[in-house]
Scaffold this active site. Structure first.
Site, PDB file in Angstrom:
ATOM      1  N   HIS A  63       0.687  -1.195   0.076  1.00 44.45           N
ATOM      2  CA  HIS A  63       0.027  -0.067  -0.111  1.00 44.45           C
ATOM      3  C   HIS A  63       0.872   1.222   0.102  1.00 44.45           C
ATOM      4  O   HIS A  63       0.123   2.539   0.756  1.00 44.45           O
ATOM      5  CB  HIS A  63      -1.131   0.069   0.957  1.00 44.45           C
ATOM      6  CG  HIS A  63      -1.887  -1.065   1.739  1.00 44.45           C
ATOM      7  ND1 HIS A  63      -3.227  -1.895   1.051  1.00 44.45           N
ATOM      8  CD2 HIS A  63      -1.211  -2.588   2.245  1.00 44.45           C
ATOM      9  CE1 HIS A  63      -3.306  -2.674   1.738  1.00 44.45           C
ATOM     10  NE2 HIS A  63      -2.501  -3.527   2.032  1.00 44.45           N
TER      11      HIS A  63
ATOM     12  N   SER B  11      15.417  22.618 -15.725  1.00 45.07           N
ATOM     13  CA  SER B  11      14.285  23.524 -15.704  1.00 45.07           C
ATOM     14  C   SER B  11      14.403  24.943 -16.270  1.00 45.07           C
ATOM     15  O   SER B  11      15.052  25.182 -16.031  1.00 45.07           O
ATOM     16  CB  SER B  11      13.061  23.193 -14.628  1.00 45.07           C
ATOM     17  OG  SER B  11      12.098  24.917 -14.368  1.00 45.07           O
TER      18      SER B  11
ATOM     19  N   LYS C  17      15.985  22.970 -10.054  1.00 45.99           N
ATOM     20  CA  LYS C  17      15.287  21.269 -10.230  1.00 45.99           C
ATOM     21  C   LYS C  17      16.130  20.642 -11.103  1.00 45.99           C
ATOM     22  O   LYS C  17      17.130  21.021 -11.636  1.00 45.99           O
ATOM     23  CB  LYS C  17      14.557  21.914 -11.542  1.00 45.99           C
ATOM     24  CG  LYS C  17      13.058  22.239 -10.501  1.00 45.99           C
ATOM     25  CD  LYS C  17      11.487  20.594  -9.719  1.00 45.99           C
ATOM     26  CE  LYS C  17      11.192  20.305 -10.933  1.00 45.99           C
ATOM     27  NZ  LYS C  17      10.118  19.963 -10.181  1.00 45.99           N
TER      28      LYS C  17
ATOM     29  N   GLU D  14      10.154   9.566 -16.388  1.00 46.71           N
ATOM     30  CA  GLU D  14       8.682  10.000 -17.133  1.00 46.71           C
ATOM     31  C   GLU D  14       8.287   9.044 -18.752  1.00 46.71           C
ATOM     32  O   GLU D  14       7.502   8.595 -18.406  1.00 46.71           O
ATOM     33  CB  GLU D  14       8.138  10.811 -16.450  1.00 46.71           C
ATOM     34  CG  GLU D  14       8.781  11.359 -14.880  1.00 46.71           C
ATOM     35  CD  GLU D  14       8.456  13.029 -14.806  1.00 46.71           C
ATOM     36  OE1 GLU D  14       7.531  13.714 -15.178  1.00 46.71           O
ATOM     37  OE2 GLU D  14       9.607  13.539 -13.938  1.00 46.71           O
TER      38      GLU D  14
END
Ligand code: ARG
Length: 462
Positions: free
Chosen positions: A157, A278, A284, A291
């Site tokens: 979980h 970024s 960043k 992704e």
């Protein structure tokens, strides 16, 4: 040039030509098309259907076309007027060698020709996919070997559950990609029968030697039903299903890496060469590659559903609908090949923060089950032990400490059964070391499994 002008009195409408053509994408398998044609004419000559001179002229001509296409001397122009790669090769051959070129298509239809080309192409691609999967498996195995004692929390979980090791976590992915590899091998074995010689749908009247053609092209044998041979796209559906499963595995792995790479977890650090920045936020460092691999899953699933839908309800034998199999399969294969190699690179350049992983396992009460087992070993019934440890966890949460740091007096306040040896019993090392059932994270069990995996890779056993 068209292969079928005879019974027509009008030119094809330009829009129809554009809509109908497949040359723009089936040129991808010109090498396989030429390979198939060479085998076909060798068989025709062996059977006395074609003279040896014609055979030699055709084979020479085809090899030259292949060389010229390889080198870029010959290019396939979109407005050449050719409908597909088969017409392009035959037309170019006839332009180059004359009369003999017109004999190439004896005893053959584009229906069995395209069925063959696609099989040859996919077989080569399966071999490449197999290599890429093997490379990833080796990468994973290397991480496993180095980390049989790198403790980390195991989750259910997405909540910390019990302590495991990094080797154990990686081992789960080793299993997944091993199954993927074995699925690819199954598909290859099942599809490896040669459709050439099936003609348009009903075979031919020429005395073809289909066994011979099949052996020239490294197939296990010829297919046995000419209608199925030209109408079968099952192997593509199976392949797209296998590719979808690989993509799903990669996306699960990527998702974990994305989570592990966050500031909150810091279990891993992606290498700069596999991260992006970024344009506005200077701090960043984004896991774009993970992704993107996670995201590309969608188009691979899409290809599977597309082809299943295209094939649904198609009457026997060949129907032009089946031309739709190509672009989506090519795209799915290229996508998964790209993802596999990018993922392997990302994994091998990534750093695991072992100290952070171990500290996280401690902070998450992953040894609570072991504390209960400790009491059970001292004669306390498990249900009571569960309740006692639950209370201890509550005390620790209030104090903001781990079970390992709770003083013995506190333990004793809740149960007098606890002794000094509890600390040893619930240490991360003990918790993992004692889980030695086959398949569990204990280092002894893990080493046995690693040896099996090594042997599997060495002997190519699934
Ligand atoms: N481009 C076609 C395909 O991909 C080749 C077969 C054409 N056959 C035909 N009867 N029109 O399916």
């Amino acid at each position: 040039m068209k292969l079928w002008g005879g019974r027509f009195t009008k030119e094809t409408d330009q829009l129809v030509q554009n809509f109908n053509e497949s040359l723009s994408f089936d040129q991808k398998f010109y090498r396989q098309d030429i390979r198939g044609s060479i085998a076909h004419v060798k068989m025709l000559a062996k059977q006395g259907i074609l003279t040896e001179e014609d055979r030699d002229a055709i084979v020479r001509g085809l090899k030259e076309i292949r060389e010229d296409l390889d080198s870029g001397k010959l290019t396939i122009s979109p407005d050449s007027g050719y409908e597909d790669i088969h017409s392009f090769v035959e037309g170019t051959l006839t332009e180059r060698i004359g009369e003999a070129g017109k004999r190439l298509h004896t005893g053959r239809s584009r229906n069995d020709q395209v069925a063959l080309d696609m099989k040859l192409y996919i077989r080569d691609e399966i071999d490449e996919l197999d290599e890429l999967t093997e490379r990833l498996l080796r990468e994973i195995l290397e991480i496993m070997e180095k980390n049989t004692e790198t403790y980390m929390p195991g989750f259910t979980h997405l909540q910390k559950a019990q302590p495991i090791t990094l080797a154990h976590h990686m081992g789960a992915y080793f299993e997944m990609f091993s199954r993927d590899r074995s699925r690819l091998a199954d598909i290859r074995r099942r599809m490896n029968y040669c459709p050439l010689g099936s003609g348009a749908l009903a075979g031919t009247t020429y005395p073809l030697d289909r066994e011979y053609t099949a052996s020239l092209l490294d197939f296990a044998g010829p297919t046995l039903n000419s209608m199925d041979s030209v109408a079968d796209r099952d192997y593509l559906i199976e392949l797209l299903a296998a590719l979808s499963t690989i993509s799903m595995h990669l996306s699960r792995f990527c998702e974990e890496i994305i989570i592990w790479n966050t500031n909150e977890y810091r279990f891993v650090e992606l290498d700069d060469s596999y991260s992006t920045g970024s344009s506005i936020m200077p701090q960043k460092k984004n896991p774009d590659i993970a992704e993107l691999i996670r995201g590309k899953c969608g188009r691979v699933y899409g290809a599977l559903v597309s082809l299943l839908t295209t094939m649904k309800g198609l009457p026997l034998a060949y129907n032009k609908d089946m031309q739709e199999d190509k672009e989506l399969t090519f795209d799915a294969v290229d996508t998964v090949k790209g993802c596999l190699s990018l993922f392997a690179g990302m994994l091998s350049s990534m750093t695991f923060r072992k100290d952070v992983m171990e500290a996280s396992a401690k902070r998450g009460f992953t040894n609570a089950t072991d504390a209960a087992d400790y009491l059970v070993n001292k004669g306390v019934p498990f249900r009571d032990a569960h309740g006692i440890v639950g209370q201890l966890v509550l005390v620790c949460i209030e104090k903001g400490i781990a079970l390992d740091d709770l003083p013995l007096e506190e333990y004793k306040k809740i149960s007098p059964v606890f002794e000094e040896d509890v600390y040893e019993a619930i240490s991360m090392k003990t918790c993992v070391d004692r889980r030695n059932t086959l398949g569990a994270p204990g280092p002894e069990a893990m080493k046995k499994v690693i040896a099996v995996y090594k042997e599997r890779l060495a002997e190519r056993k699934d």
